[in-house]
Motif scaffolding. Structure first.
Motif, PDB file in Angstrom:
ATOM      1  N   ASP A 104       0.824  -1.213   0.000  1.00  0.00           N
ATOM      2  CA  ASP A 104       0.000   0.000   0.000  1.00  0.00           C
ATOM      3  C   ASP A 104       0.858   1.262   0.000  1.00  0.00           C
ATOM      4  O   ASP A 104       0.535   2.243  -0.658  1.00  0.00           O
ATOM      5  N   ILE A 105       1.922   1.258   0.788  1.00  0.00           N
ATOM      6  CA  ILE A 105       2.792   2.414   0.945  1.00  0.00           C
ATOM      7  C   ILE A 105       4.168   2.069   0.371  1.00  0.00           C
ATOM      8  O   ILE A 105       4.752   1.043   0.710  1.00  0.00           O
ATOM      9  N   GLU A 131      10.553  10.109   1.100  1.00  0.00           N
ATOM     10  CA  GLU A 131       9.175  10.377   0.702  1.00  0.00           C
ATOM     11  C   GLU A 131       8.425   9.052   0.609  1.00  0.00           C
ATOM     12  O   GLU A 131       8.874   8.124  -0.063  1.00  0.00           O
ATOM     13  N   LEU A 132       7.291   8.960   1.296  1.00  0.00           N
ATOM     14  CA  LEU A 132       6.418   7.793   1.228  1.00  0.00           C
ATOM     15  C   LEU A 132       5.221   8.125   0.353  1.00  0.00           C
ATOM     16  O   LEU A 132       4.709   9.250   0.375  1.00  0.00           O
ATOM     17  N   TYR A 133       4.754   7.140  -0.399  1.00  0.00           N
ATOM     18  CA  TYR A 133       3.646   7.341  -1.334  1.00  0.00           C
ATOM     19  C   TYR A 133       2.546   6.324  -1.069  1.00  0.00           C
ATOM     20  O   TYR A 133       2.813   5.125  -0.944  1.00  0.00           O
ATOM     21  N   ASN A 134       1.316   6.801  -0.970  1.00  0.00           N
ATOM     22  CA  ASN A 134       0.160   5.929  -0.813  1.00  0.00           C
ATOM     23  C   ASN A 134      -0.253   5.436  -2.195  1.00  0.00           C
ATOM     24  O   ASN A 134      -0.825   6.189  -2.987  1.00  0.00           O
ATOM     25  N   PRO A 159      10.565  16.228  -3.667  1.00  0.00           N
ATOM     26  CA  PRO A 159       9.899  15.713  -2.471  1.00  0.00           C
ATOM     27  C   PRO A 159       8.509  16.306  -2.293  1.00  0.00           C
ATOM     28  O   PRO A 159       8.292  17.494  -2.524  1.00  0.00           O
ATOM     29  N   GLN A 160       7.570  15.459  -1.858  1.00  0.00           N
ATOM     30  CA  GLN A 160       6.189  15.870  -1.645  1.00  0.00           C
ATOM     31  C   GLN A 160       5.725  15.417  -0.266  1.00  0.00           C
ATOM     32  O   GLN A 160       6.196  14.407   0.251  1.00  0.00           O
TER      33      GLN A 160
END
Length: 639
Positions: free
Chosen positions: A258-259, A278-281, A455-456
């Motif tokens: 998921d991540i 940076e982690l992304y869903n 980065p977000q």
């Protein structure tokens, strides 16, 4: 003037929930090359006269006096049929709210001035607050979730929605046969589980919100009614008559896959502390990551772990950013977006060429010597030849060891294919390096491409907002590979990073949601530029994304003689902040200039529902004839 031949493949993947693709050429570049000559259409400056918008005045029925009175239109000027009976006044005309795109999802804004209570409506809602003695003016919606789970259904103005009706009553029904046999969604430990009156937090104009669990593939009927306070109808007194429903999927715990760790760096030329993760869903549902941990390893000290604060969620298709913000040795890209997870320790947290992982569980919270739950590795990335630690950070084949470049910004970036992040469980196959400097200066065997770190965080424009857009050619009477939809300028002058002229693609984007878009940008997730690996025997073009020229709008004349304004696309930092001004590469972003509206006495950018903006993607060309050029971009936005 010579014609300059280049093969072009252009894809733009729009990820406002449901993604789709548009092509500028409609041909296979390898088999059907076409010539891109200088355009015969020269952009002309648009008359910059100020556009003054006059408030719409509409007639509304005054039921108490039997007369009509004039009132200013509400802020949601895109309401459906504002002077007529709304199409969803009866159950048979219920408007479907889609569930096939990323959450939150919105209904259209509906003006309910001429709505009524239908003849076959269910009985009076069970949840009427003591202030409300009845209901009036109902409109209908349907929603069929694809997955079971918790949802929030809201008409709260600050949710946000476009609702301006001061008192709404919200009721949720199932049916045993279309528009009949309705059952109010039953209680689940409380008496009014599928119905609400006056529960927005804080209480906003008596509006309503329902938090409940829904069952996959079940069609729910959502009815919004105006509440009557001792017979008082706020719509007749205020003229505020717009209703919009917002549906959000409540965050659920993240699972493996998921991540994703989507972008990171472990040091920079300024400092070993200039690092971020940076982690992304990677789902269309908000995910809970509270109390998850980022694990790292230092050969001199052992494990380090950063605990993500309890209650933390990542929005659907959104991001979470972790960085070292310790005084004096901090992360240098803080101007791009706010940091979510802030690290304050005395030493370097993430050690070069070791690894990092996102994990949950595996703790002994009560100190009884046993783990409370098994350790779960949500995602991880590591380097070959790392110090032997009890925990392996590598998935598949590790990344090659590297030395941070002496100049320029860089990051390790997860690849994107067809608008989606690549996750093959093989670090070497999933990641590349992007750098604002020369790719050949980066001492690693990992593929290095000219580009920019991006980065977000949870506050960044993101892909999970259900802000679907319709994409069309600027000139629908012309082919996708014809002017003015695409133009090749060989006579471009005074433009850096365009030694072979420029290439322009133009498209029109229409906001087809019920919510305004306040920020719109495009991230290049696939771009032929300096360092792009060759495909077969084809030479890859060297394209550099550029800001719109002149700093203002231009007008393009279409085949039918009409003119359309082209709004700016501005290259964002760090790509536009490099010392060499090298233009934008992979992972760089361009931000669209949107129309301005007056809110609270201030001018703000906003693309209203059903409003369009026409944009020009401009690239400097720095490659020989016969090379292949392509780009694909992901749309990121804020509502």
């Amino acid at each position: 003037m010579r014609h300059w031949r280049m093969f072009v493949v252009v894809l733009c993947v729009l990820m406002f929930g449901a993604g789709f693709i548009f092509s500028a050429s409609g041909v296979k570049a390898q088999r059907n090359p076409y010539k891109l000559a200088a355009s015969k259409v020269k952009p002309k400056p648009l008359n910059q006269a100020t556009r003054i918008q006059t408030p719409i005045v509409r007639q509304r029925k005054n039921t108490k006096g039997g007369r009509y009175a004039a009132t200013l239109a509400s802020k949601s000027s895109q309401a459906i049929n504002p002077t007529a009976t709304p199409p969803n006044d009866e159950c048979s005309g219920a408007i479907n709210i889609p569930s096939t795109v990323g959450f939150p999802v919105f209904s259209p804004v509906v003006d309910v001035t001429e709505a009524s209570i239908g003849s076959n409506e269910p009985s009076l809602p069970t949840c009427l607050d003591f202030d409300d003695t009845g209901v009036d003016r109902s409109v209908w919606f349907t929603f069929t979730p694809q997955d079971s789970g918790p949802f929030v259904i809201s008409t709260c103005e600050n949710a946000p929605t476009g609702t301006t009706v001061q008192d709404t009553v919200l009721t949720l029904y199932t049916s045993n046969g279309g528009c009949g046999g309705f059952t109010e969604v039953p209680a689940n430990g409380r008496s009014v589980f599928g119905c609400d009156d006056n529960s927005c937090d804080p209480d906003v104009n008596g509006q309503a919100v329902i938090s409940t669990s829904l069952t996959a593939n079940t069609t729910y009927y959502i009815v919004v009614r105006e509440g009557l306070n001792n017979g008082y109808e706020s719509i007749d007194e205020t003229g505020l008559a717009d209703v919009q429903v917002r549906i959000e999927r409540t965050a659920i715990p993240a699972r493996v896959g998921d991540i994703l760790i989507s972008e990171f760096r472990l040091s920079a030329n300024r400092s070993s502390r200039d690092e971020f993760i940076e982690l992304y869903n990677n789902t269309d549902i908000p995910r809970r990551i509270g109390n998850f941990r980022i694990r790292a390893f230092d050969p001199d000290f052992g494990y380090y772990e950063f605990r993500i604060p309890a209650g933390t969620n990542i929005p659907a298709r959104g991001h979470y950013l972790i960085a070292d913000v310790s005084s004096g040795r901090t992360y240098s890209l803080g101007s791009l977006t706010a940091v979510d997870g802030k690290i304050f320790i005395a030493s370097d947290f993430f050690i070069d060429n070791e690894g990092l992982a996102l994990v949950s569980g595996g703790e002994d919270a009560d100190s009884d010597g046993a783990e409370d739950s098994p350790l779960v590795e949500i995602d991880k990335v590591g380097f070959t030849g790392a110090t032997n630690s009890p925990f392996s950070f590598i998935e598949g084949t590790g990344l090659n060891r590297y030395t941070a470049p002496g100049t320029g910004e860089y990051s390790f970036l997860r690849k994107f294919v067809n608008g989606k992040p690549v996750d093959t469980n093989d670090n070497a196959a999933d990641f590349i390096v992007v750098t604002t400097g020369n790719p050949t200066s980066f001492t690693t065997n990992v593929t290095t491409i000219f580009g920019a770190p991006g980065p977000q965080s949870t506050t960044s424009p993101y892909r999970g907002v259900n802000l679907s857009t319709r994409v069309s050619l600027l000139d629908t009477a012309r082919a996708a590979n014809q002017t003015p939809n695409v133009d090749r300028y060989l006579d471009a002058v005074n433009i850096a990073n365009a030694t072979q002229g420029t290439l322009a693609f133009r498209r029109t984007f229409t906001n087809i949601t019920g919510a305004p878009i306040t920020r719109l940008r495009f991230r290049f997730v696939n771009l032929t530029t300096l360092g792009t690996p060759s495909v077969g025997k084809l030479t890859q073009a060297d394209l550099r994304a550029l800001s719109s020229p002149g700093g203002g709008r231009v007008a393009i004349t279409r085949t039918d003689g009409t003119q359309v304004a082209i709004s700016n696309l501005t290259l964002e930092p760090p790509a536009n902040g490099t010392s060499t001004g090298a233009g934008g590469g992979l992972n760089s972003t361009v931000r669209a200039s949107l129309p301005t509206v007056l809110q609270g006495g201030m001018s703000v950018e906003q693309l209203a529902p059903n409003e369009s903006v026409s944009l020009e993607f401009l690239f400097g060309v720095n490659s020989p004839r016969g090379s292949i050029a392509r780009f694909s971009c992901i749309v990121e936005a804020l509502p």
